[in-house]
Write a protein that holds these residues in place. Sequence first.
Motif, short mmCIF file in Angstrom:
data_model
loop_
_atom_site.label_atom_id
_atom_site.label_comp_id
_atom_site.label_asym_id
_atom_site.label_seq_id
_atom_site.Cartn_x
_atom_site.Cartn_y
_atom_site.Cartn_z
N ALA A 28 37.82 19.41 20.37
CA ALA A 28 38.79 20.45 20.72
C ALA A 28 38.51 21.79 20.03
O ALA A 28 38.58 22.83 20.67
CB ALA A 28 40.20 19.97 20.39
N GLY A 29 38.17 21.76 18.76
CA GLY A 29 37.90 23.01 18.04
C GLY A 29 36.73 23.77 18.63
O GLY A 29 36.80 24.98 18.84
N GLU A 30 35.65 23.05 18.91
CA GLU A 30 34.47 23.68 19.50
C GLU A 30 34.78 24.23 20.89
O GLU A 30 34.35 25.33 21.25
CB GLU A 30 33.33 22.66 19.59
CG GLU A 30 32.08 23.22 20.24
CD GLU A 30 30.97 22.19 20.41
OE1 GLU A 30 29.95 22.56 21.00
OE2 GLU A 30 31.14 21.04 19.98
N MET A 31 35.53 23.49 21.68
CA MET A 31 35.83 23.91 23.04
C MET A 31 36.71 25.15 23.08
O MET A 31 36.52 26.02 23.91
CB MET A 31 36.48 22.76 23.82
CG MET A 31 35.56 21.57 24.02
SD MET A 31 34.00 21.99 24.86
CE MET A 31 34.61 22.29 26.51
N ILE A 32 37.65 25.29 22.16
CA ILE A 32 38.51 26.47 22.14
C ILE A 32 37.71 27.70 21.72
O ILE A 32 37.93 28.80 22.23
CB ILE A 32 39.78 26.26 21.29
CG1 ILE A 32 40.86 27.27 21.67
CG2 ILE A 32 39.50 26.37 19.81
CD1 ILE A 32 41.51 27.02 22.98
N VAL A 33 36.75 27.53 20.82
CA VAL A 33 35.88 28.64 20.43
C VAL A 33 35.03 29.06 21.63
O VAL A 33 34.92 30.25 21.94
CB VAL A 33 35.00 28.26 19.22
CG1 VAL A 33 33.91 29.30 18.99
CG2 VAL A 33 35.86 28.10 17.97
N LYS A 34 34.44 28.08 22.31
CA LYS A 34 33.63 28.40 23.49
C LYS A 34 34.47 29.09 24.56
O LYS A 34 34.01 30.04 25.19
CB LYS A 34 33.00 27.13 24.06
CG LYS A 34 31.84 26.60 23.25
CD LYS A 34 31.24 25.40 23.95
CE LYS A 34 29.99 24.90 23.29
NZ LYS A 34 29.38 23.80 24.06
N ALA A 35 35.70 28.63 24.76
CA ALA A 35 36.57 29.25 25.76
C ALA A 35 36.83 30.72 25.41
O ALA A 35 36.84 31.58 26.30
CB ALA A 35 37.89 28.48 25.87
N GLY A 36 37.02 31.01 24.13
CA GLY A 36 37.22 32.40 23.70
C GLY A 36 35.99 33.25 23.95
O GLY A 36 36.09 34.40 24.39
N LEU A 37 34.81 32.69 23.69
CA LEU A 37 33.57 33.43 23.95
C LEU A 37 33.37 33.66 25.44
O LEU A 37 32.99 34.76 25.87
CB LEU A 37 32.38 32.66 23.35
CG LEU A 37 32.34 32.58 21.83
CD1 LEU A 37 31.27 31.60 21.37
CD2 LEU A 37 32.11 33.95 21.21
N VAL A 38 33.65 32.65 26.25
CA VAL A 38 33.51 32.79 27.71
C VAL A 38 34.48 33.84 28.24
O VAL A 38 34.13 34.64 29.10
CB VAL A 38 33.71 31.44 28.42
CG1 VAL A 38 33.83 31.63 29.93
CG2 VAL A 38 32.55 30.51 28.11
#
Length: 113
Positions: A28-38
């Motif tokens: 979850a932590g990695e995915m939320i960071v990726k979502a912010g970058l996207v």
Amino acid sequence: MNTPEIIDKISIEAGSDHAYADLGRPDAGEMIVKAGLVLEIALALKSRRLTQQRAAELLGISQPKLSDLLRGKFRGISQAKMIEYLNRLGYDVDIVVRKNTRRTPGQTQVLIA
């Protein structure tokens, strides 16, 4: 079947502002960071009014891969690669490491300046 009866049987649970954690994702932590970058990549592309084909060429990826990225299918794309895309779009990305003041594990987040 009567629609109100169906609605009465549906359980609704309030979520947090962290959808991946709400879904119980171990990453979850990695995915939320990726979502912010996207999100930032998408906003940069929109502000430059690039077609997906031109944007893909600029980022060095195929148009279908860019389309997937912008639709939230980014599991196979690393955070480092997303940062590279932002750099190619003319963005500086600063990584700041600091000790947290809590007695809990640290966290990673995307802050847009």
